[in-house]
Every structure is written in C-alpha cells, then in structure tokens.
Design a protein around this motif. Structure first.
Motif, PDB file in Angstrom:
ATOM      1  N   TYR A 323       0.823  -1.209   0.000  1.00  0.00           N
ATOM      2  CA  TYR A 323       0.000   0.000   0.000  1.00  0.00           C
ATOM      3  C   TYR A 323       0.857   1.259   0.000  1.00  0.00           C
ATOM      4  CZ  TYR A 323      -4.490  -2.285   0.887  1.00  0.00           C
ATOM      5  OH  TYR A 323      -5.636  -3.029   0.772  1.00  0.00           O
ATOM      6  N   GLU A 324       0.375   2.270  -0.724  1.00  0.00           N
ATOM      7  CA  GLU A 324       0.928   3.615  -0.608  1.00  0.00           C
ATOM      8  C   GLU A 324       0.199   4.302   0.534  1.00  0.00           C
ATOM      9  OE1 GLU A 324       0.178   7.722  -2.952  1.00  0.00           O
ATOM     10  OE2 GLU A 324       1.001   6.103  -4.205  1.00  0.00           O
ATOM     11  N   ILE A 325       0.952   4.827   1.496  1.00  0.00           N
ATOM     12  CA  ILE A 325       0.359   5.431   2.689  1.00  0.00           C
ATOM     13  C   ILE A 325       0.390   6.955   2.564  1.00  0.00           C
ATOM     14  CG2 ILE A 325       0.389   5.565   5.192  1.00  0.00           C
ATOM     15  CD1 ILE A 325      -0.054   2.733   4.146  1.00  0.00           C
ATOM     16  N   ASN A 326      -0.773   7.563   2.523  1.00  0.00           N
ATOM     17  CA  ASN A 326      -0.894   9.012   2.558  1.00  0.00           C
ATOM     18  C   ASN A 326      -1.481   9.429   3.897  1.00  0.00           C
ATOM     19  OD1 ASN A 326       0.011   9.507  -0.137  1.00  0.00           O
ATOM     20  ND2 ASN A 326      -1.946   8.681  -0.855  1.00  0.00           N
ATOM     21  N   ALA A 327      -1.029  10.554   4.416  1.00  0.00           N
ATOM     22  CA  ALA A 327      -1.473  11.008   5.734  1.00  0.00           C
ATOM     23  C   ALA A 327      -2.045  12.407   5.662  1.00  0.00           C
ATOM     24  CB  ALA A 327      -0.312  10.977   6.721  1.00  0.00           C
ATOM     25  N   LEU A 328      -3.137  12.611   6.388  1.00  0.00           N
ATOM     26  CA  LEU A 328      -3.693  13.935   6.629  1.00  0.00           C
ATOM     27  C   LEU A 328      -3.631  14.158   8.128  1.00  0.00           C
ATOM     28  CD1 LEU A 328      -5.272  16.530   6.101  1.00  0.00           C
ATOM     29  CD2 LEU A 328      -7.376  15.155   6.015  1.00  0.00           C
ATOM     30  N   ASP A 363      -2.156  25.779  13.108  1.00  0.00           N
ATOM     31  CA  ASP A 363      -2.535  26.032  11.720  1.00  0.00           C
ATOM     32  C   ASP A 363      -1.620  25.241  10.774  1.00  0.00           C
ATOM     33  OD1 ASP A 363      -0.152  27.544  11.213  1.00  0.00           O
ATOM     34  OD2 ASP A 363      -1.132  29.365  11.930  1.00  0.00           O
ATOM     35  N   ALA A 364      -2.042  25.202   9.511  1.00  0.00           N
ATOM     36  CA  ALA A 364      -1.333  24.384   8.529  1.00  0.00           C
ATOM     37  C   ALA A 364       0.106  24.837   8.330  1.00  0.00           C
ATOM     38  CB  ALA A 364      -2.094  24.401   7.202  1.00  0.00           C
ATOM     39  N   ASP A 365       0.353  26.138   8.352  1.00  0.00           N
ATOM     40  CA  ASP A 365       1.718  26.642   8.167  1.00  0.00           C
ATOM     41  C   ASP A 365       2.638  26.160   9.286  1.00  0.00           C
ATOM     42  OD1 ASP A 365       1.226  28.027   5.795  1.00  0.00           O
ATOM     43  OD2 ASP A 365       0.543  29.822   6.860  1.00  0.00           O
ATOM     44  N   PHE A 366       2.119  26.133  10.498  1.00  0.00           N
ATOM     45  CA  PHE A 366       2.903  25.636  11.633  1.00  0.00           C
ATOM     46  C   PHE A 366       3.260  24.164  11.426  1.00  0.00           C
ATOM     47  CE2 PHE A 366       3.051  23.491  15.763  1.00  0.00           C
ATOM     48  CZ  PHE A 366       3.991  24.246  16.434  1.00  0.00           C
ATOM     49  N   MET A 367       2.285  23.365  10.988  1.00  0.00           N
ATOM     50  CA  MET A 367       2.533  21.941  10.775  1.00  0.00           C
ATOM     51  C   MET A 367       3.500  21.712   9.610  1.00  0.00           C
ATOM     52  SD  MET A 367       1.004  20.439  13.185  1.00  0.00           S
ATOM     53  CE  MET A 367       1.277  18.778  12.588  1.00  0.00           C
ATOM     54  N   VAL A 368       3.400  22.546   8.579  1.00  0.00           N
ATOM     55  CA  VAL A 368       4.345  22.451   7.460  1.00  0.00           C
ATOM     56  C   VAL A 368       5.767  22.666   7.961  1.00  0.00           C
ATOM     57  CG1 VAL A 368       5.151  23.620   5.377  1.00  0.00           C
ATOM     58  CG2 VAL A 368       2.724  23.066   5.630  1.00  0.00           C
ATOM     59  N   GLN A 369       5.946  23.656   8.822  1.00  0.00           N
ATOM     60  CA  GLN A 369       7.278  23.935   9.355  1.00  0.00           C
ATOM     61  C   GLN A 369       7.822  22.750  10.146  1.00  0.00           C
ATOM     62  OE1 GLN A 369       7.493  27.489  11.764  1.00  0.00           O
ATOM     63  NE2 GLN A 369       9.532  27.006  12.521  1.00  0.00           N
ATOM     64  N   ILE A 370       6.971  22.140  10.977  1.00  0.00           N
ATOM     65  CA  ILE A 370       7.401  20.989  11.772  1.00  0.00           C
ATOM     66  C   ILE A 370       7.822  19.843  10.872  1.00  0.00           C
ATOM     67  CG2 ILE A 370       6.655  19.225  13.410  1.00  0.00           C
ATOM     68  CD1 ILE A 370       7.008  21.906  14.733  1.00  0.00           C
ATOM     69  N   LEU A 371       7.012  19.519   9.886  1.00  0.00           N
ATOM     70  CA  LEU A 371       7.312  18.397   9.008  1.00  0.00           C
ATOM     71  C   LEU A 371       8.529  18.687   8.133  1.00  0.00           C
ATOM     72  CD1 LEU A 371       3.692  17.329   8.063  1.00  0.00           C
ATOM     73  CD2 LEU A 371       5.405  15.874   9.158  1.00  0.00           C
ATOM     74  N   LEU A 379       4.621  18.355   0.521  1.00  0.00           N
ATOM     75  CA  LEU A 379       3.377  18.239   1.273  1.00  0.00           C
ATOM     76  C   LEU A 379       2.371  19.267   0.779  1.00  0.00           C
ATOM     77  CD1 LEU A 379       4.248  20.765   3.183  1.00  0.00           C
ATOM     78  CD2 LEU A 379       4.885  19.014   4.809  1.00  0.00           C
ATOM     79  N   GLN A 380       1.123  19.010   1.098  1.00  0.00           N
ATOM     80  CA  GLN A 380       0.034  19.897   0.745  1.00  0.00           C
ATOM     81  C   GLN A 380      -0.597  20.435   2.021  1.00  0.00           C
ATOM     82  OE1 GLN A 380      -1.755  16.584  -1.736  1.00  0.00           O
ATOM     83  NE2 GLN A 380      -2.345  18.337  -2.990  1.00  0.00           N
ATOM     84  N   LYS A 381      -1.065  21.677   1.977  1.00  0.00           N
ATOM     85  CA  LYS A 381      -1.707  22.248   3.167  1.00  0.00           C
ATOM     86  C   LYS A 381      -3.109  22.726   2.823  1.00  0.00           C
ATOM     87  CE  LYS A 381       0.376  26.876   2.697  1.00  0.00           C
ATOM     88  NZ  LYS A 381       1.170  27.920   3.393  1.00  0.00           N
ATOM     89  N   PHE A 382      -3.999  22.616   3.834  1.00  0.00           N
ATOM     90  CA  PHE A 382      -5.399  22.953   3.644  1.00  0.00           C
ATOM     91  C   PHE A 382      -5.917  23.720   4.855  1.00  0.00           C
ATOM     92  CE2 PHE A 382      -4.491  19.138   1.242  1.00  0.00           C
ATOM     93  CZ  PHE A 382      -5.028  19.428  -0.010  1.00  0.00           C
ATOM     94  N   ALA A 383      -6.969  24.494   4.630  1.00  0.00           N
ATOM     95  CA  ALA A 383      -7.516  25.345   5.677  1.00  0.00           C
ATOM     96  C   ALA A 383      -8.354  24.575   6.688  1.00  0.00           C
ATOM     97  CB  ALA A 383      -8.354  26.468   5.061  1.00  0.00           C
ATOM     98  N   SER A 384      -8.722  23.340   6.372  1.00  0.00           N
ATOM     99  CA  SER A 384      -9.509  22.522   7.294  1.00  0.00           C
ATOM    100  C   SER A 384      -9.421  21.071   6.879  1.00  0.00           C
ATOM    101  CB  SER A 384     -10.971  22.965   7.321  1.00  0.00           C
ATOM    102  OG  SER A 384     -11.615  22.612   6.109  1.00  0.00           O
ATOM    103  N   VAL A 385      -9.825  20.191   7.778  1.00  0.00           N
ATOM    104  CA  VAL A 385      -9.867  18.757   7.458  1.00  0.00           C
ATOM    105  C   VAL A 385     -10.866  18.505   6.338  1.00  0.00           C
ATOM    106  CG1 VAL A 385     -10.508  16.484   8.371  1.00  0.00           C
ATOM    107  CG2 VAL A 385      -9.127  18.045   9.762  1.00  0.00           C
ATOM    108  N   ALA A 386     -12.021  19.175   6.406  1.00  0.00           N
ATOM    109  CA  ALA A 386     -13.053  18.968   5.387  1.00  0.00           C
ATOM    110  C   ALA A 386     -12.560  19.364   4.004  1.00  0.00           C
ATOM    111  CB  ALA A 386     -14.305  19.758   5.750  1.00  0.00           C
TER     112      ALA A 386
END
Length: 423
Positions: A323-328, A363-371, A379-386
């Motif tokens: 399997y290819e594993i993608n994470a949100l 926020d997504a920018d913070f998580m982008v920095q961590i990763l 990686l891709q960033k979004f304004a919400s899970v939905a």
C-alpha cells in the motif's frame, strides 16, 4: 447582565454551553471543589463497584474491553469516558449504549441546584453528572476513565475496588511533568491501600512502584504478575496457572492483557471462549477506525509519541502489503508534534496538513514547518480537514489515507464522511 441558567426543560446543548462558561479556566487541577459537591449530593457512597482507569494511552480501549467482558458475564456496567468525538452523549454509556439527552439534562440540573456557590470546571461537572446518572441507574460496575493525570483528577474522589494504569508517556507536560517518573507519580495517585493496582506499562516507572508499595496497594504488574506473548497464531495471556489465547484484536493487545489482569485480580476472569468471542466484535471509535473501504480511509486519534508509534506499526503492516500510505494530519499547538510525527516519517509516502480551528489548534503553516524540519520535502496544506478531504484523490485500490493527530481531527473527518454518505 444576568447570566442565563438552564433548567430541567432546557436542551443538552444549552447546558453544555452554560458549563463551558461558568468556571474561569477550562482546567484547574484539585479535588477540593468536586469533593465538596459530591459530598453534598451523596455521590461518594454509590452502590456500584468502581474501577478507575488512568494512563497516557489506552484508557478508552481498556475500558471498552472491560465493559464487553463484564457484560458478557451478565453484569450491568456504567462507563464514563472523555473526550467525546461527535456528541457529548458518547461520554456516558450504560451497558454499552449511549444515553438520551434527558439523562444528562436531569443530572446537570440536579448538580446546578446542589452545588450552591461552589464553582466547577466543565470536566468536573461532567464527572459528577456521570456519577449522578449512575446513582440512579445503579449498575453493578462503574468504569471511570481518568481525564488528566490521576492524583488531582476529578474522578479520583471515588473509592475504587481496583485501580488500573495502562501506559505512561509524555503528554500534558505543563500539568503532569516532563519525565515518565513525574507522570507516573501523578497516575499512581489513583491507587488505594490494600486494593488491586494493575499496571499494564511494559517499562514501569519507579515512581509508580514506590508509591504503590508505600501505601500498601496490591500491585499487579505487567511482565511480572501477568504476561503477554505473541506467535504466528495470535497471543497468549498468562497469569499464574491461568492462560487465555486470542487472535489479533482491533485494539492494542497489551490493553486486552491489562483488562484480563484486572478481571483476574477481581476473581472475574472470563473463559477463553468468551474472551475470543468478545474481542472478535470489539471496536472503539476513532482508534484505527475504517471510515471507507473504497477509497480506503482510516482515522486514528494518535496525538503523542507512544500512540503515534503504535499507529506506525499498524500502518507498516499495510505498507508491507504494497500500500501507498498518505497522511492527513492536524494537531493541537500544545502537543509535542516532532516527537509524535517522527514515528510516521518512514512510513508515510505523502503528507497533507490541515488547520485545526479553536484556540489550541495548530494552523497548517505551523505543521508544514514541523514536518519540513523533520525532512519532509513535499506536502500539501489545507484550511480545514473537510477541505483536505474534498481535495483528496485516491486513484488505486492500493492507496490508504490515514487521518490522525487529534480527537478534533478525527471528529472532523467522521462528520465529513457522515455528511457525505447522507448527501
């Protein structure tokens, strides 16, 4: 302006809004307030037998396992858990079922009348609300999940027949300390003298052992008083001459082991056939829960290093199948994001990050920095899970999307999927 106070005829949503605003802070450790109200309300002398369950991870799954195995022996069981994913009603179960709103409304109305001028937090109100419900329904057993820590948690006002610690890891460091020894001491605060104290952690901090011995608790320890081993056919649990075999469960096997040890200490160990039957149908919402098979979408509330490491093991089994594993991922700002995410870096092929709303949400920018600092380049960033799920494209049957990082993240994903199915 006079504050609106709900009544017995008010909705549960009205009560929850009220409870969120009546105390100056969301979290305030200590037992003085909640004990005073419980004494006034007669909630410290319930007829039910109470089992307290603490731990950094595994409280919910251990409680659900205990609930199932007690129900299978024809006992009645009340369970109090937190937090909830979608509806507050998830927090209180009677015989495995959620209760209608009016149970909670009646309990909150009674507490509001009985507390006088004593202020309580949302969690304290909820804990006493559950005990008020159980006072009237009188189940044989009550399973109380500790909210935060143990020693100063609102659930620790009761007198349990057994106290359980599942695992110890670093979380809520601002309240519990930044070492496993400090966290262990806080968790061990639920122990009582001459009472079974079951510990399922595989590397038990000395602080737990020392406190248990100091107060004369009846310690029952993993890898000493009970053991779990694994082979090709499944698992073997053993304590003394008692042995139980079971297949791979939907929950961590060590939590099953801890539940079995608890029942064994109470003279309530089920037969092997009962254990196998109950585990075969046991599921816990938000714990590697499959939302969809096509596309393959799984959610998990993993949000700290220990739970993330376990999630990585689960995902690796799929990766080994091709399997290819993608994470949100969406996380809270007050969690140790790098320590948790590093376990998933070798497993995940593609990353998406989403902003979590609310004062604690990252926020997504913070998580982008961590990763990015952990070496993730794309990686891709979004304004919400939905919004992230709206844009998700799973094109083959060998792709898996794991949505994780917080109870809030999982709740958003579950809500999104339910709305999609109903549309």
């Amino acid at each position: 302006m006079t504050q609106y106070i709900p009544s017995q005829s008010s909705s549960l949503d009205d009560w929850l809004c009220y409870l969120e605003g009546i105390h100056p802070t969301n979290i305030e450790m200590g037992l003085t307030r909640v004990t005073a109200v419980a004494e006034k309300m007669g909630l410290l002398s319930l007829k039910s037998k109470i089992i307290l369950i603490a731990g950094t991870n595994g409280k919910g799954t251990t409680a659900r396992c205990l609930e199932a195995l007690l129900l299978a022996q024809n006992f009645t069981v009340g369970t109090y858990a937190s937090p909830h994913l979608i509806k507050y009603n998830e927090r209180v179960r009677l015989n495995g079922q959620q209760l209608d709103d009016h149970y909670h409304v009646a309990a909150f109305a009674a507490l509001e009348k009985g507390r006088g001028d004593i202020s309580m937090t949302y969690f304290e109100f909820g804990t006493l609300g559950a005990l008020e419900i159980f006072r009237h329904t009188e189940p044989d057993f009550i399973l109380l999940e500790v909210g935060l820590g143990g020693r100063l948690d609102a659930t620790n006002i009761v007198t349990p027949i057994a106290s359980v610690i599942t695992t110890i890891d670093l979380d809520h460091k601002e309240y519990l300390g930044d070492t496993r020894e400090l966290v262990g001491f806080e968790k061990a605060g639920i122990f009582r003298g001459v009472t079974p104290a079951i510990v399922g952690d595989l590397a038990i901090p000395a602080s737990i052992l020392n406190h248990g011995k100091a107060i004369g608790a009846n310690l029952c320890l993993a890898q000493q008083d009970f053991n779990l081993s694994q082979n090709e056919s499944g698992y073997l649990w053993q304590s003394g001459d008692n042995k139980i075999r079971f297949s791979q469960p939907a929950i961590p096997a060590q939590n099953v082991s801890t539940a079995l040890a608890t029942l064994n200490q109470l003279g309530l160990l089920p037969t092997e056939s009962v254990v196998q039957a109950q585990l075969s149908r046991l599921k816990v919402e938000g714990r590697f829960e499959i939302l969809s098979q096509a596309p393959f979408v799984v959610v998990d509330v993993a949000h700290n290093p220990e739970s993330a490491a376990y999630l990585a093991l689960k995902l690796n089994a799929y990766k080994e199948q091709g399997y290819e594993i993608n994470a949100l991922v969406g996380m809270l700002k007050d969690k140790d994001q790098p320590a948790a995410l590093k376990h998933l870096i070798p497993i995940v092929d593609g990353w998406r990050v989403a902003t979590l709303t609310g004062p604690r949400g990252a926020d997504a920018d913070f998580m982008v920095q961590i990763l990015t600092e952990l070496g993730v380049q794309t990686l891709q960033k979004f304004a919400s899970v939905a919004i992230a799920l709206d844009n998700e494209q799973i094109t083959t049957n060998k792709q898996l999307l794991i949505v994780f990082g917080s109870f809030y993240t999982v709740a958003d994903a579950i809500s999104y999927w339910r709305n999609k199915e109903e549309a």
